[in-house]
Enzyme design. Structure first.
Site: not given
Ligand code: GRF
Length: 252
Positions: A152, A134-135, A108, A150, A56, A217
């Site tokens: 978070h 994935r790390i 990895r 990224n 999303s 987000e």
């Molecule tokens: C989001 O909450 C993001 O912060 C986290 O994983 C989730 C991913 O959601 N890292 P989407 O796949 O972008 O809907």
């Protein structure tokens, strides 16, 4: 024509670290110089997005780019397994949707090497991690240093790692949120580009809180990506300066 894109990396923490950083920054500048020149000619930067699930955030970035007519190329989306829902959205938009199965790689390092190969082949100026579970190895992170971001789902440095909403509720915080940051080798530790906070309400459970954070987000990730594309971000030590300055924190 898109302005020439540049990320400046400076370091205020002592000579040796400065020299090492400067060396790496110079190497980085050389690596991207050719691409920047090409992009300047064609007037467009390229984004490659890595996902593991519904995608999303990726969708929010693409839709904002379409609405605001960003001069950007979504060069591809790569998932680490074929069931990632976000691949469908990519295909519906004509964006190349690729799968690099992590399970098919012995280590990895081998998985990350395959990812690097794909991302480089797509020609990424910016690599956007959007729910990529994935790390990443230090080698991968160094390869894309300064152009790997990224999101978070927490107000870093609070609640790095997994299960952030559950942990925020357990801790009894009254404010929670999301952070967009450059990726460095420490997990969820890189320089913060921007953050958005949302209230934690009485009666919240992890799902209601996650939904509120996700809305935030979807607002800040496209904004942060646009700042990058416009060459407005400068990394100074562990801080990200936005030029010209404007707020990098949003209370939603
Ligand atoms: C989001 O909450 C993001 O912060 C986290 O994983 C989730 C991913 O959601 N890292 P989407 O796949 O972008 O809907």
């Amino acid at each position: 024509m898109t302005p020439v894109h540049a990320i400046e990396i400076t370091d205020a923490e002592g000579t040796s670290r400065s020299c090492r950083k400067l060396g790496r920054a110079t190497e980085y500048v050389h690596k991207i110089a050719f691409r920047v020149a090409i992009n300047y000619i064609v007037g467009m930067l390229s984004i490659v997005t890595l996902i593991s699930g519904r995608g999303s955030n990726f969708e929010a970035i693409v839709k904002t780019a379409q609405k605001e007519q960003w001069p950007v190329k979504f060069a591809g989306v790569i998932a680490n397994h074929s069931a990632a829902k976000g691949l469908d959205f990519a295909r519906s938009q004509g964006i190349p949707a690729l799968v690099v199965e992590h399970k098919e790689h012995a280590s990895r390092e081998a998985f990350d090497a395959a990812l690097i190969e794909q991302i480089d082949a797509l020609g990424a100026d910016l690599v956007v991690l959007a729910g990529f579970m994935r790390i990443l190895t230090p080698g991968f992170i160094r390869h894309f240093e300064g152009r790997l971001v990224n999101i978070h789902p927490a107000l870093l440095p609070a609640f790095p790692g997994l299960h952030t909403h559950e942990r925020a509720l357990e801790a009894g915080v009254k404010e929670h949120g999301a952070t967009v940051h450059f990726v460095t080798e420490g997990i969820d530790e890189g320089p913060i580009i921007c953050q958005a906070s949302v209230p934690v309400l009485n009666g919240d459970d992890p799902a209601t809180l996650a939904a509120r954070v996700l809305t935030a987000e979807h607002q800040i990730y496209p904004r942060a990506v646009k700042w990058f594309l416009d060459g407005r971000l400068r990394i100074e030590g562990n801080q990200v300066k936005l030029q010209p300055p404007e707020s990098q924190f949003f209370k939603l």
